[in-house]
Design a protein around this motif. Structure first.
Motif, mmCIF file in Angstrom:
data_model
loop_
_atom_site.group_PDB
_atom_site.id
_atom_site.type_symbol
_atom_site.label_atom_id
_atom_site.label_comp_id
_atom_site.label_asym_id
_atom_site.label_seq_id
_atom_site.Cartn_x
_atom_site.Cartn_y
_atom_site.Cartn_z
ATOM 1 N N PHE A 43 1.435 -25.590 24.972
ATOM 2 C CA PHE A 43 0.275 -25.238 25.779
ATOM 3 C C PHE A 43 0.726 -24.447 26.995
ATOM 4 C CE2 PHE A 43 -0.967 -28.993 23.442
ATOM 5 C CZ PHE A 43 -2.213 -28.628 22.961
ATOM 6 N N LEU A 44 -0.150 -23.576 27.484
ATOM 7 C CA LEU A 44 0.121 -22.811 28.688
ATOM 8 C C LEU A 44 0.412 -23.782 29.828
ATOM 9 C CD1 LEU A 44 0.123 -19.950 29.922
ATOM 10 C CD2 LEU A 44 -2.283 -20.322 30.490
ATOM 11 N N GLU A 45 1.416 -23.453 30.622
ATOM 12 C CA GLU A 45 1.801 -24.326 31.724
ATOM 13 C C GLU A 45 0.602 -24.625 32.610
ATOM 14 O OE1 GLU A 45 5.117 -24.606 35.261
ATOM 15 O OE2 GLU A 45 5.313 -23.100 33.723
ATOM 16 N N ASP A 46 0.524 -25.806 33.087
ATOM 17 C CA ASP A 46 -0.529 -26.352 33.941
ATOM 18 C C ASP A 46 -1.768 -26.771 33.164
ATOM 19 O OD1 ASP A 46 0.987 -26.185 36.245
ATOM 20 O OD2 ASP A 46 0.164 -24.263 36.837
ATOM 21 N N THR A 47 -1.804 -26.517 31.841
ATOM 22 C CA THR A 47 -2.895 -27.062 31.026
ATOM 23 C C THR A 47 -2.264 -28.109 30.116
ATOM 24 O OG1 THR A 47 -2.772 -25.557 29.108
ATOM 25 C CG2 THR A 47 -4.006 -24.789 31.016
ATOM 26 N N MET A 48 -2.991 -29.169 29.851
ATOM 27 C CA MET A 48 -2.513 -30.285 29.017
ATOM 28 C C MET A 48 -1.182 -30.845 29.554
ATOM 29 S SD MET A 48 -3.901 -31.614 26.188
ATOM 30 C CE MET A 48 -3.667 -32.066 24.492
ATOM 31 N N PRO A 49 -1.126 -31.178 30.861
ATOM 32 C CA PRO A 49 0.124 -31.707 31.406
ATOM 33 C C PRO A 49 0.453 -33.077 30.825
ATOM 34 C CG PRO A 49 -1.621 -31.958 33.007
ATOM 35 C CD PRO A 49 -2.194 -31.162 31.856
ATOM 36 N N GLY A 50 1.713 -33.384 30.800
ATOM 37 C CA GLY A 50 2.143 -34.665 30.284
ATOM 38 C C GLY A 50 3.633 -34.851 30.438
ATOM 39 N N TRP A 51 4.162 -35.810 29.714
ATOM 40 C CA TRP A 51 5.594 -36.088 29.779
ATOM 41 C C TRP A 51 6.090 -36.542 28.432
ATOM 42 C CZ3 TRP A 51 6.366 -41.251 28.745
ATOM 43 C CH2 TRP A 51 5.319 -42.124 29.033
ATOM 44 N N TRP A 52 7.395 -36.431 28.253
ATOM 45 C CA TRP A 52 8.064 -36.798 26.996
ATOM 46 C C TRP A 52 8.798 -38.119 27.138
ATOM 47 C CZ3 TRP A 52 7.598 -34.188 22.503
ATOM 48 C CH2 TRP A 52 7.146 -32.873 22.568
ATOM 49 N N LEU A 53 8.791 -38.897 26.083
ATOM 50 C CA LEU A 53 9.642 -40.068 25.960
ATOM 51 C C LEU A 53 10.476 -39.828 24.710
ATOM 52 C CD1 LEU A 53 10.530 -42.925 26.766
ATOM 53 C CD2 LEU A 53 8.686 -43.798 25.314
ATOM 54 N N VAL A 54 11.769 -39.680 24.895
ATOM 55 C CA VAL A 54 12.669 -39.384 23.776
ATOM 56 C C VAL A 54 13.531 -40.609 23.509
ATOM 57 C CG1 VAL A 54 14.512 -37.876 22.931
ATOM 58 C CG2 VAL A 54 12.698 -36.930 24.382
ATOM 59 N N THR A 55 13.508 -41.065 22.256
ATOM 60 C CA THR A 55 14.319 -42.205 21.842
ATOM 61 C C THR A 55 15.397 -41.691 20.892
ATOM 62 O OG1 THR A 55 12.387 -43.637 21.988
ATOM 63 C CG2 THR A 55 14.280 -44.480 20.770
ATOM 64 N N VAL A 56 16.649 -41.902 21.285
ATOM 65 C CA VAL A 56 17.775 -41.447 20.473
ATOM 66 C C VAL A 56 18.393 -42.661 19.784
ATOM 67 C CG1 VAL A 56 20.000 -40.272 20.488
ATOM 68 C CG2 VAL A 56 18.208 -39.556 22.090
ATOM 69 N N GLU A 57 18.517 -42.553 18.454
ATOM 70 C CA GLU A 57 19.140 -43.610 17.669
ATOM 71 C C GLU A 57 20.233 -42.979 16.815
ATOM 72 O OE1 GLU A 57 15.503 -46.720 17.269
ATOM 73 O OE2 GLU A 57 15.512 -45.082 15.829
#
Length: 164
Positions: free
Chosen positions: A34-48
């Motif tokens: 998404f274009l920056e500043d629209t649909m903001p959020g964050w990632w949670l990355v799980t490494v196994e």
């Protein structure tokens, strides 16, 4: 984890509406963007040991996307956020109050916009392009609204201190 920035109440703008997606469609798997500043959020990355899972949380919308990337083999998109296109038919131009061209650029090393042509018509230039997120813009004067088409041509030149 990443940092949520942007405007959660703004309508999400899919990157495919405003930027070319390279390489050509069909030659790779594209999940979303998404274009920056629209649909903001964050990632949670799980490494196994056998791979990783990346979950994307969109502010005000909850868990919106999940991709699983095994140690070997292709990525699998388990959940893709809704990516409704924002492109549509042109409105009645008599009802339009403002039209602008959003600009993005970085790494211009101080270069300022030189001549800007919109469908062959000159526009007033702006400041150096220093934002990658399309925060800068050039207004299209109302007298040029009749030049606006479904597809338009934008021609830019740059001025540098060595090439005024």
């Amino acid at each position: 984890m990443s940092t949520p920035l942007g405007y959660p109440d703004a309508p999400p703008v899919p990157l495919s509406d405003v930027r070319p997606i390279l390489p050509d469609a069909g030659t790779f798997r594209y999940g979303w963007g998404f274009l920056e500043d629209t649909m903001p959020g964050w990632w949670l990355v799980t490494v196994e040991e056998d791979g990783l899972t990346a979950c994307w949380y969109a502010l005000g919308r909850g868990w919106a996307g999940v991709v699983s990337i095994p140690k070997s083999g292709p990525a699998e998109f388990l959940q893709v956020p809704p990516c409704k296109s924002t492109c549509g038919a042109l409105p009645d131009m008599a009802a339009v109050v403002r039209a602008r061209i959003r600009l993005a650029g970085s790494g211009a090393h101080g270069a300022a916009l030189g001549q800007v042509l919109f469908n062959g018509q000159p526009l007033q230039t702006g400041k150096p392009l220093v934002y990658f997120d399309s925060r800068q813009f050039i207004d299209i004067p109302k007298e040029l609204f009749p030049c606006i088409e479904t597809q338009n041509e934008l021609t830019l030149s740059f001025r540098t201190p060595a090439n005024p």
